[in-house]
Write an enzyme that holds these catalytic residues in place. Structure first.
Site, PDB file in Angstrom:
ATOM      1  N   GLU A 112     -19.560 -37.300  20.835  1.00 15.23           N
ATOM      2  CA  GLU A 112     -19.173 -37.856  19.547  1.00 15.23           C
ATOM      3  C   GLU A 112     -20.361 -37.979  18.600  1.00 15.23           C
ATOM      4  O   GLU A 112     -21.477 -38.279  19.027  1.00 15.23           O
ATOM      5  CB  GLU A 112     -18.539 -39.241  19.723  1.00 15.23           C
ATOM      6  CG  GLU A 112     -17.245 -39.226  20.492  1.00 15.23           C
ATOM      7  CD  GLU A 112     -16.605 -40.606  20.603  1.00 15.23           C
ATOM      8  OE1 GLU A 112     -15.576 -40.711  21.295  1.00 15.23           O
ATOM      9  OE2 GLU A 112     -17.134 -41.566  20.003  1.00 15.23           O
ATOM     10  N   GLU A 179     -10.901 -36.761  13.995  1.00  9.07           N
ATOM     11  CA  GLU A 179      -9.942 -37.842  14.221  1.00  9.07           C
ATOM     12  C   GLU A 179      -9.847 -38.768  13.017  1.00  9.07           C
ATOM     13  O   GLU A 179     -10.862 -39.186  12.463  1.00  9.07           O
ATOM     14  CB  GLU A 179     -10.356 -38.643  15.461  1.00  9.07           C
ATOM     15  CG  GLU A 179      -9.399 -39.766  15.823  1.00  9.07           C
ATOM     16  CD  GLU A 179      -9.696 -40.392  17.163  1.00  9.07           C
ATOM     17  OE1 GLU A 179      -9.012 -41.364  17.539  1.00  9.07           O
ATOM     18  OE2 GLU A 179     -10.624 -39.913  17.860  1.00  9.07           O
TER      19      GLU A 179
END
Length: 262
Positions: A112, A179
């Protein structure tokens, strides 16, 4: 499934269907149902362990679940999440952590964030480890982001995401998950990057879609994000629901921008 096949699907405009998966039984079921990519997400911290976030999940726990999924899978591409603090101290830690997931059966690792992760991605790719990047809402940074909030809504935020995505692709990331971002930004990313862009709450313009398995099967209790659709509704079983998801992703009927987009 291979990286070359995934790239060819993107080039041909064929949508990529991804779901999270945590064990051998579901791996076989999802694989048989035509799911292209199985993501062993650190979301297992919440879906399987009952935790409030992904932060407590350990590398050993991730490796265990990757092993389980790999045993049940035959054809799908397997992506394993590098959990919180397993790649944050630098490239060497990232390499050791990624190697643990690859030995367990992953074909690719996911990490991430942008900016500081660029040298990490480059280091892994140069050593033969395929990397999937993850931008937008990054759950491992949920406290720094101020909660589960839409990212990239203003022009500055959107430009930052676009810049970080380009940097990650240039460093060798072969896939990107985005996302909880505006649908228009998801489409811009998919059109501007040379790699598959998989959306979760990022609109129908992405190269493919991913959902948490427990969410799309209606198992998760409580309030779910707007981008989730319960595919068990109207289906006569779990496998039918998964096949319905694959079909809806492939034909572009999911996500519906009016119902699931931002």
């Amino acid at each position: 499934m291979t990286l070359h096949r995934l790239a060819a699907m993107r080039a041909a405009g064929e949508k990529i269907a991804m779901l999270t998966c945590y064990d051998a039984s579901f791996a076989r079921l999802l694989d048989d149902a035509g799911v292209d990519v199985l993501l062993i997400g650190d979301s297992l911290g919440m879906t399987l362990q009952g935790r409030d976030s992904t932060l407590p999940v350990t590398l050993d726990e991730m490796a265990y679940h990757v092993q389980c999924v790999a045993r049940g899978n035959r054809f799908a591409w397997i992506v394993g999440d590098l959990p919180f603090a397993s790649y944050h101290t630098g490239t060497e830690q990232a390499l050791l952590s990624a190697a643990a997931l690859m030995r367990a059966g992953a074909h690719m690792v996911k990490l991430e964030g942008g900016g500081w992760t660029v040298p990490v991605v480059r280091h892994l790719v140069e050593r033969g480890i395929p990397v999937c990047a993850h931008l937008g809402l990054t759950p491992q940074s949920v406290h720094a982001l101020g909660g589960y909030r839409i990212q990239g809504r203003d022009e500055d935020g959107a430009e930052r995401l676009l810049r970080e995505a380009r940097e990650l692709a240039e460093a060798g990331a072969a896939m990107l998950v985005v996302e909880l971002i505006p649908s228009a930004l998801g489409e811009r990313l998919a059109q501007s990057l040379p790699i598959p862009v998989i959306g979760i709450g990022a609109g129908p313009g992405c190269t493919g879609q991913v959902l948490v398995l427990h969410d799309m099967l209606g198992v998760t209790r409580g309030r779910l994000p707007r981008f989730v659709r319960n595919f068990m509704q109207g289906s006569d079983g779990i496998e039918a629901a998964i096949r319905a998801y694959v079909t809806a992703v492939k034909d572009g009927s999911f996500p519906d921008p009016a119902q699931h987009g931002y």
